[in-house]
Scaffold this active site. Structure first.
Site, PDB file in Angstrom:
ATOM      1  N   SER A 202     -51.384  -7.683 -23.775  1.00  0.00           N
ATOM      2  CA  SER A 202     -51.879  -6.846 -24.807  1.00  0.00           C
ATOM      3  C   SER A 202     -53.318  -7.601 -25.304  1.00  0.00           C
ATOM      4  O   SER A 202     -54.508  -7.612 -24.506  1.00  0.00           O
ATOM      5  CB  SER A 202     -50.950  -6.802 -25.620  1.00  0.00           C
ATOM      6  N   ARG A 271     -47.492  -0.485 -39.503  1.00  0.00           N
ATOM      7  CA  ARG A 271     -46.501  -1.311 -38.722  1.00  0.00           C
ATOM      8  C   ARG A 271     -45.369  -0.104 -37.982  1.00  0.00           C
ATOM      9  O   ARG A 271     -45.212  -0.485 -36.821  1.00  0.00           O
ATOM     10  CB  ARG A 271     -45.614  -2.254 -39.478  1.00  0.00           C
ATOM     11  N   ASP A 358     -44.999   1.600 -20.065  1.00  0.00           N
ATOM     12  CA  ASP A 358     -46.146   1.593 -21.023  1.00  0.00           C
ATOM     13  C   ASP A 358     -46.814   2.800 -21.213  1.00  0.00           C
ATOM     14  O   ASP A 358     -47.662   3.399 -20.651  1.00  0.00           O
ATOM     15  CB  ASP A 358     -46.909   0.220 -20.674  1.00  0.00           C
ATOM     16  N   HIS A 387     -44.543  -0.988 -23.945  1.00  0.00           N
ATOM     17  CA  HIS A 387     -45.505  -2.225 -23.913  1.00  0.00           C
ATOM     18  C   HIS A 387     -44.729  -3.509 -24.228  1.00  0.00           C
ATOM     19  O   HIS A 387     -45.169  -4.393 -23.759  1.00  0.00           O
ATOM     20  CB  HIS A 387     -46.594  -1.582 -24.964  1.00  0.00           C
ATOM     21  N   ASP A 388     -43.918  -3.588 -25.113  1.00  0.00           N
ATOM     22  CA  ASP A 388     -43.444  -4.783 -25.431  1.00  0.00           C
ATOM     23  C   ASP A 388     -42.767  -5.548 -24.454  1.00  0.00           C
ATOM     24  O   ASP A 388     -42.186  -6.656 -24.696  1.00  0.00           O
ATOM     25  CB  ASP A 388     -42.499  -4.602 -26.762  1.00  0.00           C
TER      26      ASP A 388
END
Length: 413
Positions: A202, A271, A358, A387-388
């Site tokens: 990232s 967030r 992703d 993505h994580d």
């Protein structure tokens, strides 16, 4: 989330914090703003901590407990890419393992947007003897980026000109600015003669690309995960949504908010937006479906509220805005004749990794890096986590890095 035993760090004596999360500071014992900080957060989460905590089990966290502990390297009068000069610039870092006699066994690991220099707290499954970041072989270094609130100079640091925190006056910093300071820390502070590899996912991958270009012959190889050659309009748009969530909070006050009344609602929503972009439809369907709690609220809502509330204990609104701008600055082609020409400058062996699910940094961006870097190899992380997955799929990531460092990954596809 941290997995596996933590490796023992050398030179990890706690250093006095330069910043830290604003609400973390508010909550410290004896702080005159502690009650106000708790009140501000509680007003945004009437469901209460217990209800939100139940939702936390729905999805694995990508980070463990984070702190600003570590060693510090400081330079005076650091000129930023913008031309602005910071009177004092500090980078907080941690090391794991020891330098060899040749001082050439360094692996630099770069963190993502809200990470810190305590590698064991978020990529612990890759760190330790016999693992990808083998502390019997390597001196592993992880540095907190400029603009963050985990020890490196950022908006929560003291402005020498005023004696108060920089806050909204902190200048824009870029990915290159951070890498410039990290390069000096590794060569001048640690005295390394060479870097075996630089690794990041990232925003960490963005730093790794700049390390490969800016470091030249100092850097012998790299691993770049889950990013592209530049931040796209799609990614800038998602960053902008998060910034607007903060700046449209009535408590924002044009960035001149009172420390005892911060824009916690906006930061929480920012967030939550990020947490959606980091995952996938399949992941959310599998974990939450259309389930509701005892009060009739969607479980997915509770999960997002929990993530938003938890974030307030470890991050700062100015910092979040600074770091999303930092990510948006990412463009390896800026001032180098464009991305194609810049990528051709990377002659070291590089492992490019992408995540099949992703949606934030789609796989075609990593395929473009593979095609643009002359000596690149390419692997796909198989996961529905989005993505994580670069943090959550530590077995896959660790295996690929181990093989690459041993010279055994597949050739360019």
């Amino acid at each position: 989330a941290a997995h596996g035993a933590h490796a023992r760090a050398f030179s990890r004596d706690p250093a006095p914090p330069l910043g830290g999360s604003m609400l973390h500071r508010l909550a410290r014992a004896g702080s005159p703003f502690a009650a106000a900080g708790r009140t501000a957060a509680a007003a945004w989460f009437p469901a209460g901590r217990a209800a939100l905590s139940k939702a936390a089990a729905g999805m694995e966290d990508e980070y463990g407990e984070l702190s600003d502990a570590g060693e510090s390297f400081t330079v005076e009068n650091l000129q930023l890419e913008s031309g602005v000069v910071l009177p004092t610039a500090t980078v907080r870092y941690n090391t794991y393992g020891e330098l060899n006699e040749a001082r050439d066994n360094v692996i630099v690991v770069c963190h993502a947007l809200t990470g810190n220099s305590a590698l064991d707290s978020w990529w612990g499954g890759l760190l330790g003897p016999g693992k990808a970041y083998d502390t019997d072989k390597y001196c592993v270094v992880c540095a907190n980026v400029m603009g963050s609130c985990y020890g490196s100079t950022g908006p929560t640091s003291t402005n020498p000109a005023t004696g108060a925190s920089y806050g909204a006056d902190f200048p824009r910093v870029t990915i290159r600015d951070s890498v410039h300071l990290q390069l000096r820390m590794v060569t001048e502070g640690l005295g390394a003669s060479s870097v075996r590899a630089v690794v990041g996912g990232s925003m960490g991958g963005m730093q790794a690309l700049e390390w490969l270009i800016m470091g030249g012959d100092l850097v012998r190889s790299g691993v770049v995960i889950g990013c592209g050659s530049h931040h796209s309009a799609w990614q800038i748009a998602i960053s902008e949504l998060q910034r607007q969530a903060i700046t449209n909070d009535p408590r924002w006050m044009g960035g001149r908010y009172s420390p005892d009344n911060p824009p916690v609602g906006g930061l929480s929503v920012a967030r939550q937006i990020a947490m959606v972009s980091y995952r996938t439809d399949m992941g959310y369907r599998r974990k939450f479906g259309r389930d509701v709690d005892a009060e009739g609220e969607w479980q997915v809502k509770r999960y997002l509220e929990y993530q938003g509330q938890k974030f307030l204990s470890r991050f700062d609104p100015h910092t979040y805005i600074a770091l999303t701008h930092k990510m948006d600055s990412h463009d390896v082609g800026r001032g180098r004749g464009g991305a194609e020409e810049a990528l051709q400058r990377i002659t070291q062996p590089v492992l490019i990794m992408g995540i099949e699910s992703d949606i934030l940094y789609p796989l075609h961006e990593q395929e473009a890096l593979r095609d643009g870097i002359p000596n690149a190899e390419f692997q796909v992380i198989s996961s529905s986590e989005g993505h994580d997955a670069f943090l959550l799929e530590q077995d896959q990531v660790g295996s690929a890095i181990t093989s690459f460092l041993a010279g055994g990954t597949r050739s360019k596809l």
